[in-house]
Design an enzyme around this catalytic site. Sequence first.
Site, short mmCIF file in Angstrom:
data_model
loop_
_atom_site.label_atom_id
_atom_site.label_comp_id
_atom_site.label_asym_id
_atom_site.label_seq_id
_atom_site.Cartn_x
_atom_site.Cartn_y
_atom_site.Cartn_z
CD GLU A 227 19.52 73.83 -4.79
OE1 GLU A 227 19.04 74.95 -4.52
OE2 GLU A 227 18.89 72.76 -4.69
CD GLU B 128 16.79 67.51 -4.59
OE1 GLU B 128 16.24 68.31 -3.82
OE2 GLU B 128 16.81 67.65 -5.83
#
Length: 565
Positions: free
Chosen positions: A160, A165
């Site tokens: 990932e 974020e």
Amino acid sequence: MKKRLLFQFCFSLFIFSQYAYSQVDVVYNNLVWSDEFDNNGAIDANKWFHQTQLPAGGSWFNNEVQHYTSQLSNSFVSSGNLNIVAIKEPYTDQGFTKQYTSARLNSKFAFTYGRVDIRAKVPNGQGTWPALWLLGKNVNEDGGFFDSSFGTTSWPACGEIDIMEHGIFPGQPINYVGAALHTPSSSGNTVNKGGIQASDIAQNYHIYSMNWSPNQITFLLDGVAFYTYNPAVKNASTWPFNLDQYLLLNIAMGGFAGTIPSNFTQASMIIDYVRVYQNTAVDTVSPTNFVASVGTVTGSSVELLMNANDNSGTVAYTISYPGGTTTTIYNPSGVQKSVVIPNLASNTSYTFTVSATDMAGNVVTNSPIVLNATTTFNPQCAGNSTQASEGSFTLGYNYTFQTIGNDVKITFELLDSKVGLVAFLRNQSPFSETQMTNVSGQTFTHTITGQTIGSTINYAVKFAFAGGLAVTNYISYVVGNNCALEVASIQDAVDFSFLNPVKEYVSINSEAKIDKVEIYNMVGTLVLETKEDTNKIDIKNLSHGIYLISVYSGDKKSIKKMIVR
């Protein structure tokens, strides 16, 4: 708006690419996939997929509280922008009622290596968790676009890559954006992460970028690199990033993002464009101006200096040297690279072969360059080596020379585990062999008497064992030298211990203050070095195998064998 700003964008892209050129190892120039969000209404179904299926148990991961939907109110295109909107509203789907809705989009495009640029405004309110990220196309996640055809691998083995974020970093101020990598070696609260403080991310557009090459992954904010992931050991545990990944865009609610305020109504992520670049043209141009030379030479190391130019922006230097050791180092084009080859024998001639290629494998015309260097005479008191004059060593040996009056006490410790071990001290001139005394374990000692202070002696040790023998290199020592500025003797070394074998962490017990810890693989390459948290060291990025761990305290040093499982 985009047409009016076309010239400005092109100029900005030029400036960005020139600046980023010096920050990334590979520059990707060809636009291979994008969405400019020019058509109002629903998202382009040829490019995007709504992922709405709940995971088993009815809740999204990380204690999130939203439903992802395909409703036009949660994701739509307007005025040249994609809008992803998280809304407070009761919504029932798949037998579960939740109080928030949002959208989670999967790209129907997957790729290996390249650069992603996403220009966006993202929400920064409490309880919101906006994310721009990638998952391995092979992830086994029910409901994902690629799952039915390619979902063979569980998370995090699929890999990932989190480009951006916000809202999940306790202790960080608002507008702090983070990037992270999740792999089998470190996932969840991963150690492989970086972040940067941005100006108001909800009101200002920023370009969130990820540059992914076979060698490293670099994250950039508005063209400025702030974190690079480049593990020393690349394997399935640390580097599942050699297969296709696809893009995800979403806003999650709650969970790690914290409590959602009672007055929350909705929050939007506004995306101007998503662009993916690769190098599509076949690169047939070899590097040029390749030079290599010998730098600083010591009694135990040789520095090699290399430089070359290449149109790809990156040059790969492959170095081969005695013992069958080969290593490859990547470096920006036109920038001199220094590599120090450690753990060499004193007063010994070595030949190094250096070749240069680009990322496409094109070899420079004057490659390879052969370099010769002789280590300096280095009378030693103590050290360790894997060098052999006969036979071979795997882990190697420690040695110390200590002058006591006119006598010299010589101690050797074999690090390789052997059965039926005996040791013989060899004098170089005149040649002789004397059996040594076993003092403990695989440590042997012998004292030679009547030596002249200031004279140079040369000794080696023959280790004989069931099935064979191995002889160390001859070690030069000046009688009377106490090596106060060199490595301490075994008797005066750092007293430390740890549970062996180790897994994920090595916890060192020592009454001494540990200043530094180094870990070498069995070909003598330094794979980990730390001066922080020296009593508990994260080794999750090391593959299984045998290593040497060196512990330093002041002017003292000790080396032990470490098995990683």
